[in-house]
Design a protein around this motif. Sequence first.
Motif, PDB file in Angstrom:
ATOM      1  N   GLU A   1     -16.662  76.141  -3.564  1.00  0.00           N
ATOM      2  CA  GLU A   1     -15.939  77.377  -3.865  1.00  0.00           C
ATOM      3  C   GLU A   1     -16.123  77.767  -5.328  1.00  0.00           C
ATOM      4  OE1 GLU A   1     -13.549  80.733  -3.677  1.00  0.00           O
ATOM      5  OE2 GLU A   1     -14.447  79.558  -2.052  1.00  0.00           O
ATOM      6  N   ALA A   2     -16.057  76.792  -6.224  1.00  0.00           N
ATOM      7  CA  ALA A   2     -16.244  77.081  -7.649  1.00  0.00           C
ATOM      8  C   ALA A   2     -17.673  77.542  -7.929  1.00  0.00           C
ATOM      9  CB  ALA A   2     -15.920  75.838  -8.472  1.00  0.00           C
ATOM     10  N   ILE A   3     -18.637  76.901  -7.310  1.00  0.00           N
ATOM     11  CA  ILE A   3     -20.042  77.260  -7.515  1.00  0.00           C
ATOM     12  C   ILE A   3     -20.346  78.649  -6.969  1.00  0.00           C
ATOM     13  CG2 ILE A   3     -22.410  76.658  -6.829  1.00  0.00           C
ATOM     14  CD1 ILE A   3     -21.466  73.698  -6.897  1.00  0.00           C
ATOM     15  N   SER A   4     -19.645  79.054  -5.915  1.00  0.00           N
ATOM     16  CA  SER A   4     -19.891  80.368  -5.299  1.00  0.00           C
ATOM     17  C   SER A   4     -19.582  81.522  -6.251  1.00  0.00           C
ATOM     18  CB  SER A   4     -19.071  80.517  -4.016  1.00  0.00           C
ATOM     19  OG  SER A   4     -17.690  80.669  -4.300  1.00  0.00           O
ATOM     20  N   LYS A   5     -18.839  81.263  -7.294  1.00  0.00           N
ATOM     21  CA  LYS A   5     -18.492  82.300  -8.274  1.00  0.00           C
ATOM     22  C   LYS A   5     -19.578  82.488  -9.332  1.00  0.00           C
ATOM     23  CE  LYS A   5     -13.456  81.809  -7.762  1.00  0.00           C
ATOM     24  NZ  LYS A   5     -13.499  81.054  -6.516  1.00  0.00           N
ATOM     25  N   ILE A   6     -20.593  81.652  -9.287  1.00  0.00           N
ATOM     26  CA  ILE A   6     -21.695  81.729 -10.245  1.00  0.00           C
ATOM     27  C   ILE A   6     -22.894  82.379  -9.574  1.00  0.00           C
ATOM     28  CG2 ILE A   6     -23.287  80.364 -11.656  1.00  0.00           C
ATOM     29  CD1 ILE A   6     -21.038  78.279 -11.879  1.00  0.00           C
ATOM     30  N   GLU A   7     -23.409  83.441 -10.168  1.00  0.00           N
ATOM     31  CA  GLU A   7     -24.530  84.160  -9.583  1.00  0.00           C
ATOM     32  C   GLU A   7     -25.852  83.418  -9.791  1.00  0.00           C
ATOM     33  OE1 GLU A   7     -24.866  88.234 -10.623  1.00  0.00           O
ATOM     34  OE2 GLU A   7     -22.816  88.746 -10.025  1.00  0.00           O
ATOM     35  N   SER A   8     -26.783  83.704  -8.907  1.00  0.00           N
ATOM     36  CA  SER A   8     -28.160  83.206  -8.991  1.00  0.00           C
ATOM     37  C   SER A   8     -28.302  81.730  -8.669  1.00  0.00           C
ATOM     38  CB  SER A   8     -28.769  83.503 -10.375  1.00  0.00           C
ATOM     39  OG  SER A   8     -28.786  84.899 -10.615  1.00  0.00           O
ATOM     40  N   VAL A   9     -27.335  81.181  -7.912  1.00  0.00           N
ATOM     41  CA  VAL A   9     -27.456  79.820  -7.387  1.00  0.00           C
ATOM     42  C   VAL A   9     -26.981  79.803  -5.939  1.00  0.00           C
ATOM     43  CG1 VAL A   9     -27.140  78.674  -9.621  1.00  0.00           C
ATOM     44  CG2 VAL A   9     -25.153  79.127  -8.175  1.00  0.00           C
ATOM     45  N   ILE A  10     -27.458  78.820  -5.195  1.00  0.00           N
ATOM     46  CA  ILE A  10     -26.985  78.605  -3.831  1.00  0.00           C
ATOM     47  C   ILE A  10     -26.756  77.112  -3.606  1.00  0.00           C
ATOM     48  CG2 ILE A  10     -28.060  80.646  -2.793  1.00  0.00           C
ATOM     49  CD1 ILE A  10     -30.343  78.779  -1.809  1.00  0.00           C
ATOM     50  N   THR A  11     -25.895  76.807  -2.654  1.00  0.00           N
ATOM     51  CA  THR A  11     -25.715  75.437  -2.167  1.00  0.00           C
ATOM     52  C   THR A  11     -26.167  75.468  -0.703  1.00  0.00           C
ATOM     53  OG1 THR A  11     -23.399  75.997  -1.704  1.00  0.00           O
ATOM     54  CG2 THR A  11     -23.849  74.826  -3.737  1.00  0.00           C
ATOM     55  N   PRO A  12     -27.445  75.136  -0.428  1.00  0.00           N
ATOM     56  CA  PRO A  12     -28.054  75.471   0.863  1.00  0.00           C
ATOM     57  C   PRO A  12     -27.612  74.667   2.076  1.00  0.00           C
ATOM     58  CG  PRO A  12     -29.594  74.239  -0.497  1.00  0.00           C
ATOM     59  CD  PRO A  12     -28.412  74.532  -1.358  1.00  0.00           C
ATOM     60  N   PHE A  13     -26.929  73.545   1.892  1.00  0.00           N
ATOM     61  CA  PHE A  13     -26.564  72.723   3.055  1.00  0.00           C
ATOM     62  C   PHE A  13     -25.352  73.303   3.796  1.00  0.00           C
ATOM     63  CE2 PHE A  13     -29.532  69.989   1.080  1.00  0.00           C
ATOM     64  CZ  PHE A  13     -29.994  69.126   2.062  1.00  0.00           C
ATOM     65  N   PRO A  14     -25.033  72.816   4.994  1.00  0.00           N
ATOM     66  CA  PRO A  14     -23.933  73.384   5.794  1.00  0.00           C
ATOM     67  C   PRO A  14     -22.610  73.386   5.037  1.00  0.00           C
ATOM     68  CG  PRO A  14     -25.269  71.935   7.156  1.00  0.00           C
ATOM     69  CD  PRO A  14     -25.753  71.751   5.753  1.00  0.00           C
ATOM     70  N   GLY A  15     -22.074  74.581   4.842  1.00  0.00           N
ATOM     71  CA  GLY A  15     -20.845  74.700   4.071  1.00  0.00           C
ATOM     72  C   GLY A  15     -21.034  74.314   2.622  1.00  0.00           C
ATOM     73  N   GLY A  16     -22.279  74.170   2.188  1.00  0.00           N
ATOM     74  CA  GLY A  16     -22.589  73.759   0.827  1.00  0.00           C
ATOM     75  C   GLY A  16     -22.516  72.268   0.602  1.00  0.00           C
ATOM     76  N   MET A  17     -22.186  71.497   1.640  1.00  0.00           N
ATOM     77  CA  MET A  17     -21.948  70.058   1.503  1.00  0.00           C
ATOM     78  C   MET A  17     -23.027  69.239   2.192  1.00  0.00           C
ATOM     79  SD  MET A  17     -17.839  70.127   2.315  1.00  0.00           S
ATOM     80  CE  MET A  17     -18.054  71.115   3.809  1.00  0.00           C
ATOM     81  N   VAL A  18     -23.496  68.207   1.505  1.00  0.00           N
ATOM     82  CA  VAL A  18     -24.512  67.318   2.073  1.00  0.00           C
ATOM     83  C   VAL A  18     -23.831  66.046   2.558  1.00  0.00           C
ATOM     84  CG1 VAL A  18     -26.689  66.140   1.683  1.00  0.00           C
ATOM     85  CG2 VAL A  18     -26.148  68.217   0.391  1.00  0.00           C
ATOM     86  N   ALA A  19     -23.870  65.806   3.844  1.00  0.00           N
ATOM     87  CA  ALA A  19     -23.291  64.582   4.399  1.00  0.00           C
ATOM     88  C   ALA A  19     -24.328  63.475   4.518  1.00  0.00           C
ATOM     89  CB  ALA A  19     -22.688  64.868   5.776  1.00  0.00           C
ATOM     90  N   SER A  20     -25.609  63.849   4.475  1.00  0.00           N
ATOM     91  CA  SER A  20     -26.680  62.887   4.771  1.00  0.00           C
ATOM     92  C   SER A  20     -27.682  62.795   3.627  1.00  0.00           C
ATOM     93  CB  SER A  20     -27.412  63.291   6.055  1.00  0.00           C
ATOM     94  OG  SER A  20     -27.938  64.602   5.908  1.00  0.00           O
ATOM     95  N   GLY A  21     -27.220  62.344   2.476  1.00  0.00           N
ATOM     96  CA  GLY A  21     -28.129  62.180   1.349  1.00  0.00           C
ATOM     97  C   GLY A  21     -29.318  61.298   1.721  1.00  0.00           C
ATOM     98  N   SER A  22     -30.493  61.632   1.193  1.00  0.00           N
ATOM     99  CA  SER A  22     -31.706  60.919   1.602  1.00  0.00           C
ATOM    100  C   SER A  22     -32.443  60.350   0.402  1.00  0.00           C
ATOM    101  CB  SER A  22     -32.629  61.868   2.377  1.00  0.00           C
ATOM    102  OG  SER A  22     -33.003  62.960   1.558  1.00  0.00           O
ATOM    103  N   LYS A  23     -33.389  59.487   0.704  1.00  0.00           N
ATOM    104  CA  LYS A  23     -34.302  58.956  -0.311  1.00  0.00           C
ATOM    105  C   LYS A  23     -35.726  59.328   0.102  1.00  0.00           C
ATOM    106  CE  LYS A  23     -34.928  54.359   1.788  1.00  0.00           C
ATOM    107  NZ  LYS A  23     -34.036  54.523   2.942  1.00  0.00           N
ATOM    108  N   VAL A  24     -36.628  59.281  -0.853  1.00  0.00           N
ATOM    109  CA  VAL A  24     -38.030  59.564  -0.562  1.00  0.00           C
ATOM    110  C   VAL A  24     -38.622  58.412   0.241  1.00  0.00           C
ATOM    111  CG1 VAL A  24     -40.308  59.962  -1.543  1.00  0.00           C
ATOM    112  CG2 VAL A  24     -38.287  60.974  -2.626  1.00  0.00           C
ATOM    113  N   GLY A  25     -39.290  58.729   1.346  1.00  0.00           N
ATOM    114  CA  GLY A  25     -39.939  57.723   2.155  1.00  0.00           C
ATOM    115  C   GLY A  25     -38.978  56.910   2.999  1.00  0.00           C
ATOM    116  N   SER A  26     -39.447  55.758   3.466  1.00  0.00           N
ATOM    117  CA  SER A  26     -38.664  54.898   4.341  1.00  0.00           C
ATOM    118  C   SER A  26     -39.001  53.445   4.060  1.00  0.00           C
ATOM    119  CB  SER A  26     -38.970  55.234   5.806  1.00  0.00           C
ATOM    120  OG  SER A  26     -38.494  54.225   6.676  1.00  0.00           O
ATOM    121  N   ASN A  27     -37.995  52.601   4.121  1.00  0.00           N
ATOM    122  CA  ASN A  27     -38.226  51.166   3.947  1.00  0.00           C
ATOM    123  C   ASN A  27     -38.901  50.552   5.171  1.00  0.00           C
ATOM    124  OD1 ASN A  27     -36.866  51.309   1.471  1.00  0.00           O
ATOM    125  ND2 ASN A  27     -34.884  50.880   2.437  1.00  0.00           N
TER     126      ASN A  27
END
Length: 296
Positions: free
Chosen positions: A184-210
Motif C-alpha cells: 500500500e505504501a509503495i503504491s503511492k510512489i509513481e513509476s514503480v510496480i510490485t508485480p507479484f499477486p497482491g504485490g506479495m511474493v510467497a515463493s522466493g526463489s534461488k537461481v538454479g537447483s540443488n
Amino acid sequence: MEINGVEIKDTYAEGFGIKVTRILVTAATEELAKIAATEATGYGTSVIGCPAEAGIDCFVPAEHTPDGRPGYAIMICQGGKKALDHELMERIGMCVLTAPTTAAFNLLESEDTLKTGNKLKFFGDGFEKECFIDGRKVHSIPIMSGDFLVESEFGYKDGVAGGNFFILAKDQMTGVKAAQAAVEAISKIESVITPFPGGMVASGSKVGSNKYSKFLNASTNEKMCVTLKDEVESDIRADADGVFEIVIDGVDEESVRSAMKSGIEAACAVDGVLEISAGNFDGKLGAYIINLHELF
C-alpha cells in the motif's frame, strides 16, 4: 540498525537491468479503466516463467489524461526490445483494445520507441483514421462499441527490476498484514510496480537447483522456507514463522530505492514484525546493489 524495534539486517538487494515501458489506459469510468489495466498486466509476476513482469503503477485522474477520462498507469518490463515489443502488441491488442470504452497512451518519454499503435491500426481493416489528441499522434480504430484510440508509438528505457526486501514476522498472518501495508505504501510512489499477486511474493526463489539442475533454472529458496528451518542451514530466526518478500520494478534505481524505503517503513509499523532482510545472489545476478542501511 532498528526501525520501531524491528531489526534491519546489514545486507543488500540485488537488482538487474530490464527494458521498461509505461502506458496509460483510460476509459469512460475508473472501474472500466481498472478492469482493462488489470487484464493487461496479468500473468506478469516474474520473467523466470512469465512472458513479462507487469503491474498497475497508479491511478491517473481525468484532469491529467490526454482524453480527459480517468485512467491507470501500467508498466510492462522485459529483458529485451524484441520481447517487450511483442508483449505490448499482445497486451494492448488483446486486453485493452478488447475492453469497453478504452484508449491507450504513452507515458514514458524516450528517444527509443516501439511502434505498437502503428501496427495495431491495421485491425481497423482500412477503416482506421489518424488524429492528434493533446499533441499526440493517435490511431482511431473502429470497433463494435465505438472507436479504440491508441497512440502511435510508446517509449521504453532501461529500468531496474528485482529491488526487494524480506519481511520476517512472528506468524504467517502478521507477515501478510505487514506485506499488505508495504505494498500500500509503495503504491503511492509513481513509476514503480510490485508485480507479484497482491504485490506479495510467497515463493522466493534461488537461481538454479540443488537437485534438478538439468531442467530447472530457478527453485525454492530453502534457506527462507519456514517449514525447513530444522532441516537446512536456515536464514530465518527461530522466532519467525511468517516470511514474505516484496519485489519492486521501476523506471530507474532512484525510484526503486524510494519504494523500498517506504515499503520497509510501513512493514516495520506492524506489530509482530521481527526483522527486515533482502535477497541477493552474491553479485552474480545484477548490477544494482541496494544496501538496506543506506536507504535510511
